[in-house]
Design a protein around this motif. Structure first.
Motif, PDB file in Angstrom:
ATOM      1  N   GLY A 134      -4.881  13.257  -0.360  1.00 47.03           N
ATOM      2  CA  GLY A 134      -4.124  12.028  -0.180  1.00 47.03           C
ATOM      3  C   GLY A 134      -4.797  10.869  -0.874  1.00 47.03           C
ATOM      4  N   VAL A 135      -3.993   9.969  -1.431  1.00 50.46           N
ATOM      5  CA  VAL A 135      -4.523   8.779  -2.097  1.00 50.46           C
ATOM      6  C   VAL A 135      -3.791   7.547  -1.601  1.00 50.46           C
ATOM      7  N   ASP A 136      -4.526   6.457  -1.447  1.00 49.60           N
ATOM      8  CA  ASP A 136      -3.965   5.149  -1.101  1.00 49.60           C
ATOM      9  C   ASP A 136      -3.953   4.295  -2.360  1.00 49.60           C
ATOM     10  N   ILE A 137      -2.782   3.827  -2.745  1.00 53.49           N
ATOM     11  CA  ILE A 137      -2.620   3.056  -3.972  1.00 53.49           C
ATOM     12  C   ILE A 137      -2.206   1.633  -3.610  1.00 53.49           C
TER      13      ILE A 137
ATOM     14  N   LEU B 236      -5.896   6.088 -11.977  1.00 55.64           N
ATOM     15  CA  LEU B 236      -5.289   4.856 -12.490  1.00 55.64           C
ATOM     16  C   LEU B 236      -5.749   4.521 -13.899  1.00 55.64           C
ATOM     17  N   ASN B 237      -6.808   5.190 -14.366  1.00 53.96           N
ATOM     18  CA  ASN B 237      -7.233   4.994 -15.758  1.00 53.96           C
ATOM     19  C   ASN B 237      -6.438   5.842 -16.738  1.00 53.96           C
ATOM     20  N   THR B 238      -5.475   6.595 -16.220  1.00 57.51           N
ATOM     21  CA  THR B 238      -4.727   7.531 -17.081  1.00 57.51           C
ATOM     22  C   THR B 238      -3.241   7.211 -17.146  1.00 57.51           C
TER      23      THR B 238
ATOM     24  N   SER C  42      -5.469  -0.531  -7.618  1.00 60.43           N
ATOM     25  CA  SER C  42      -6.644   0.171  -7.107  1.00 60.43           C
ATOM     26  C   SER C  42      -6.208   1.422  -6.375  1.00 60.43           C
ATOM     27  N   LEU C  43      -7.153   2.344  -6.220  1.00 57.71           N
ATOM     28  CA  LEU C  43      -6.851   3.632  -5.584  1.00 57.71           C
ATOM     29  C   LEU C  43      -8.088   4.155  -4.885  1.00 57.71           C
ATOM     30  N   ILE C  44      -7.892   4.656  -3.669  1.00 63.33           N
ATOM     31  CA  ILE C  44      -8.960   5.331  -2.931  1.00 63.33           C
ATOM     32  C   ILE C  44      -8.359   6.547  -2.230  1.00 63.33           C
ATOM     33  N   GLY C  45      -9.211   7.426  -1.717  1.00 62.51           N
ATOM     34  CA  GLY C  45      -8.731   8.555  -0.945  1.00 62.51           C
ATOM     35  C   GLY C  45      -8.200   8.104   0.398  1.00 62.51           C
ATOM     36  N   THR C  46      -7.150   8.763   0.887  1.00 61.26           N
ATOM     37  CA  THR C  46      -6.578   8.442   2.198  1.00 61.26           C
ATOM     38  C   THR C  46      -7.510   8.939   3.289  1.00 61.26           C
ATOM     39  N   ALA C  47      -7.991   8.022   4.108  1.00 58.82           N
ATOM     40  CA  ALA C  47      -9.038   8.353   5.078  1.00 58.82           C
ATOM     41  C   ALA C  47      -8.597   9.402   6.089  1.00 58.82           C
ATOM     42  N   ASP C  48      -7.319   9.375   6.476  1.00 54.09           N
ATOM     43  CA  ASP C  48      -6.880  10.296   7.527  1.00 54.09           C
ATOM     44  C   ASP C  48      -6.012  11.432   6.989  1.00 54.09           C
TER      45      ASP C  48
ATOM     46  N   LEU D  99       0.860  -1.182   0.000  1.00 59.13           N
ATOM     47  CA  LEU D  99       0.000   0.000   0.000  1.00 59.13           C
ATOM     48  C   LEU D  99       0.892   1.227   0.000  1.00 59.13           C
ATOM     49  N   ILE D 100       0.747   2.061  -1.004  1.00 62.46           N
ATOM     50  CA  ILE D 100       1.530   3.286  -1.107  1.00 62.46           C
ATOM     51  C   ILE D 100       0.600   4.471  -0.890  1.00 62.46           C
ATOM     52  N   GLN D 101       0.980   5.344   0.042  1.00 58.61           N
ATOM     53  CA  GLN D 101       0.224   6.567   0.250  1.00 58.61           C
ATOM     54  C   GLN D 101       0.916   7.700  -0.483  1.00 58.61           C
ATOM     55  N   SER D 102       0.164   8.384  -1.347  1.00 58.09           N
ATOM     56  CA  SER D 102       0.719   9.446  -2.160  1.00 58.09           C
ATOM     57  C   SER D 102      -0.248  10.621  -2.168  1.00 58.09           C
ATOM     58  N   THR D 103      -0.047  11.534  -3.112  1.00 58.58           N
ATOM     59  CA  THR D 103      -0.877  12.727  -3.219  1.00 58.58           C
ATOM     60  C   THR D 103      -1.382  12.845  -4.643  1.00 58.58           C
TER      61      THR D 103
END
Length: 902
Positions: free
Chosen positions: A35-38, A69-71, A47-53, A22-26
């Motif tokens: 923030g995004v969790d990849i 991730l579609n780009t 997969s990718l979602i927003g970083t909850a915290d 799991l990589i946390q990025s921006t």
């Protein structure tokens, strides 16, 4: 300094990522800095979602961020260095660039070269570029596309506070009594913050929201008051507000006396702007002005949230200053829920400002024309020289290229052929330039067409470093996968060229080393002179840097965990320590309408697209909402021009021309029109709006007047219209064309000045495909289909008007492994199946079309929440909520009481 591990198996910035991690990025887009969790498996982001915290977004993402991730596929990537169109090694490429720069500098001096960089760069990239140009080459000629975005706000903050410091934080948006949004369609440009504002108002119904804009945009859906003022008159509005505060006991006299200077002169100018005068100048009613002025006067806390509509002006600095004056005079600054809040447009526009990315700055918020600052930076860098005067700002830089004064330019991560005004002028400059070097991640765009040298840089997902968002929050943008092909990080490329130019001081082994040097420079002999102080981050190890959690500067002994609110003590960074009010004389825009060019042109972003569409243009999800450039036009003007929705208009200005489809829009003021900024030669033959603007800038900031142009409009027709849908690359040959991404490949709309004689031959020529070809002709229509092993690979429609085809249906039939005869027959007749008749896409997250939404409204859905429960629209990123609310108002049954619950 506390930190948490954010990558379970990420052992070094460019090491192969193991399985799984799991990589946390921006996020790579706007200045919100989400923030995004990849999730990564076998060096592939899955997969990718927003970083909850993450404090910037708390797990939320807009539709652009959700589709990152579609780009990221390798289609169109620049993967190897090139010189004159030929692939070369990195050694050869960097040798060539270093030698050419050295030769030109030796012959013509340091000001004969320039860098044009970007808010898409990370802070570390920016830092190395600035260090090379100003401390080693010895010129100020490095500027950034942030000049087009935030430089007026920067200049106003510095003039008022003594330093380029945004005094607000996102939490202020939730704690204010009054939020004034001006020059910002936040619902589309900064959707995550818009949703945060919307939620705050829902929790606190007493909170009031005012929107000020020449256009009634999607942002107006949450407004208690909307002021549709005459374009360019914002400074008069705020001068009038300052005058009203003075006349109605709205001043904080203690704050003015204790913490400010210049109030008397500022008020003397503002006193000329009575409500009556402002109403006439801004073309709004006096009662509307009074109601909003009274709201500001009576509110204990107020935020003014402003963006490009204020900044992109020939008097943008003064407009920003007029806003700041009101906050200083009323004491609505330096405390929760109050302050002048400029919102940045790019992911690292603020990081670039921190390291001196603008031509009139030094690094670490020091001044390029200050001898003490010059000496300080040179001693810290131990560099052989130092720039002693401002370099050429963006517009002037390209003027100097055109005149031959600048003979080499290195363009990094930006596309000035599309973004700078007066496209023909930029084209002429790059054509004349002796050496054009471009670092980018794509292999072709409007600017790369002029490149002598192409250098493959890493894009988002591969980049590694830091960015700073609009609230001064530094976040890590971590690479989730290894660089593709031979791509390198920008800081590495610049460092290698610097070494080959013969310079020491660029011996960085890791990106964390670059960040530490940047942090150390902010600390060096600072002594409280500047708020930009990262002394608390100067000793980070590589692991601590990799694990760095989001933090707002300043970060120092006083604020070891960062600082959300600045200037709470009333102490500013001016010589006197007091904030400066400046007398403002409102100025109308320089570009004016005339008999020859009678329409006023405005421009800006769309909801689902970004800049020049390098990323967003690659995915059908983001192209479906708006798949072509439109000109938004008031119904009265449309009637006078004898055009309707989807007709075409020729748009001409003194600098160039464009062609766009018509969108009749009663939210425009009569005589004014709006066109999006995104389309370029990669996606449209005639869609570049910057070609229509003159090179007019604010004299203080150098920011271009990109919200106010003068154009002529005339109806445009073609003899034949062609709609092409293909699963493979197509060689477009047409007098006019627009391209959009689809689930199966690409869709093109073409206009031909002369109709093609043979539709089948035309289709075969542009597609280059072999297979089973079929054609059906009826009246003025021709339909051509190509199948390979029964699967649809190409489809084209020819007619004397624009063909209307349901995209959802085409997505379906292209996905079929083999087509039945009935489907082929439907294709050849251009008749879509009823089940796929969705209409215009409104919700990009769940692909919900307008027809489905209207049907649900007519069946009884009377709120946005109810539509979400029934169709899912508006329940993910929320970007479509304003449009859903608008459809409810438009289509709800007369006997139903609307209850928009957004």
């Amino acid at each position: 300094m506390s930190s948490v591990s954010t990558a379970s198996t990420h052992v070094s910035p460019d090491a192969t990522v193991c399985t799984p991690s799991l990589i946390q990025s921006t996020c790579a887009y706007c200045g919100v800095g989400c923030g995004v969790d990849i999730n990564v498996t076998d060096n592939k982001a899955v997969s990718l979602i927003g970083t909850a915290d993450h404090p910037a977004n708390n797990g939320k993402l807009c539709v652009k961020g959700s589709n990152l991730l579609n780009t990221i596929d390798l289609t169109g990537r620049l993967l190897s260095p090139e010189i004159a169109g030929q692939q070369v090694s990195w050694d050869d490429a960097t040798d060539h660039v270093a030698q050419k720069f050295n030769d030109i500098i030796k012959l013509h001096g340091p000001d004969s070269v320039a860098f044009y960089v970007s808010g898409q760069l990370l802070t570390e990239d920016y830092y190395i570029a600035n260090k090379l140009m100003k401390g080693y080459i010895g010129s100020g000629n490095i500027d950034t596309n942030s000049r087009l975005c935030m430089s007026s706000a920067v200049t106003a903050y510095k003039r008022a506070f003594g330093e380029d410091v945004v005094p607000c934080t996102y939490q202020d948006l939730e704690q204010t009594d009054l939020l004034v949004l001006t020059g910002s369609n936040a619902a589309w440009t900064h959707p995550v913050l818009y949703q945060r504002i919307e939620r705050a108002k829902k929790i606190n119904p007493a909170m009031k929201i005012v929107v000020i804009d020449p256009r009634e945009t999607a942002t107006c859906e949450i407004a208690d008051n909307f002021i549709q003022l005459k374009p360019g008159t914002d400074a008069a509005f705020f001068n009038g507000l300052l005058n009203y505060l003075s006349e109605n006991d709205g001043l904080d006299t203690h704050y003015i006396a204790e913490f400010t200077e210049g109030f008397e002169l500022a008020l003397a100018e503002a006193a000329q702007w009575s409500v009556t005068k402002v109403a006439a100048f801004c073309e709004v009613s006096e009662q509307t002005l009074i109601s909003v002025y009274q709201l500001y006067c009576s509110s204990k806390k107020a935020i003014t949230f402003y963006s490009m509509g204020i900044n992109q002006s020939s008097s943008g600095v003064d407009k920003c200053q007029s806003i700041i004056n009101c906050h200083l005079a009323s004491g609505k600054i330096g405390k929760a829920g109050s302050g002048p809040f400029s919102i940045t447009g790019q992911p690292n526009a603020m990081g670039g400002r921190e390291v001196g990315g603008l031509a009139n700055q030094l690094a670490a918020h020091m001044d390029i024309d200050n001898p003490q600052h010059q000496d300080k930076v040179q001693r810290f860098w131990q560099s052989p020289t130092m720039a002693t005067k401002a370099g050429e700002k963006a517009i002037d830089m390209f003027d100097k290229i055109a005149s031959g004064d600048i003979k080499a330019v290195w363009i990094m991560a930006t596309n000035p052929m599309v973004s700078l005004p007066n496209r023909e002028k930029i084209s002429e400059a790059l054509s004349k330039c002796e050496l054009v070097v471009v670092s980018d991640c794509v292999d072709s765009n409007d600017t790369l067409a002029f490149a002598d040298v192409k250098l493959p840089a890493t894009p988002w997902l591969e980049k590694n470093g830091t960015v700073t968002n609009s609230e001064r929050r530094i976040s890590r943008q971590r690479n989730a996968v290894t660089p593709a092909g031979e791509a390198k990080h920008d800081w590495q490329i610049i460092q290698e060229v610097a070494k080959k130019m013969g310079f020491s001081g660029f011996e960085f082994d890791d990106v964390s080393d670059v960040f530490k040097e940047h942090a150390q420079l902010t600390q060096f002999e600072n002594d409280g002179e500047r708020l930009l102080d990262l002394s608390g981050l100067t000793q980070l190890t590589a692991k601590e840097y990799n694990d760095l959690t989001p933090i707002q500067w300043p970060v120092n002994a006083r604020h070891p965990d960062g600082c959300a609110r600045v200037y709470a003590d009333g102490k500013f960074n001016t010589t006197s320590g007091k904030a400066q009010l400046i007398a403002i004389t409102p100025q109308l825009p320089v570009q004016r309408t005339s008999t020859e060019f009678p329409f006023l042109l405005n421009s800006g972003r769309l909801r689902d697209q970004w800049h020049t569409m390098t990323r967003t243009g690659k995915t059908s999800k983001l192209s479906a909402h708006t798949d072509k450039p439109y000109l938004y036009l008031h119904p009265t003007d449309a009637a006078n021009l004898a055009v309707e929705n989807d007709d075409m208009l020729s748009i001409t200005a003194s600098t160039g021309a464009a062609i766009a489809h018509v969108k009749v829009d009663d939210k425009q003021r009569p005589g004014e029109c709006f066109m999006p900024i995104h389309w370029n030669k990669s996606f449209a033959s005639h869609g570049n709006v910057s070609a229509l603007y003159q090179s007019i800038v604010d004299p203080l900031s150098g920011q271009a007047e990109s919200k106010h142009g003068a154009v002529a409009l005339s109806k445009k027709s073609f003899k034949q219209y062609v709609s092409v849908h293909t699963a493979s690359d197509t060689n477009v040959t047409a007098d006019f064309w627009v391209k959009s991404a689809t689930e199966y490949g690409s869709a093109y709309q073409m206009g031909l000045d002369e109709p093609t004689v043979d539709a089948m031959a035309f289709s075969q020529q542009i597609s280059g495909l072999s297979g089973e070809w079929m054609m059906f002709e009826q009246d003025d229509f021709s339909y051509v289909v190509c199948l390979q092993a029964g699967k649809l690979v190409f489809l084209s429609y020819f007619s004397n008007s624009w063909p209307e085809i349901e995209q959802a249906w085409l997505d379906h039939v292209f996905a079929e492994p083999s087509l039945e005869f009935a489907t082929i027959q439907s294709l050849l007749l251009g008749i879509a199946s009823e089940e796929f008749s969705q209409g215009k896409q409104v919700c990009s997250c769940y692909s919900v079309g307008e027809k489905s939404i209207i049907s649900a409204i007519e069946q009884g859905c009377t709120s946005v929440d109810e539509l979400g429960e029934k169709l899912q629209c508006g329940t993910k990123c929320g970007s479509c909520k304003p449009e859903l609310a608008s459809l409810i108002r438009q289509y709800q049954p007369d006997d139903v009481i609307m209850k928009i619950a957004v």
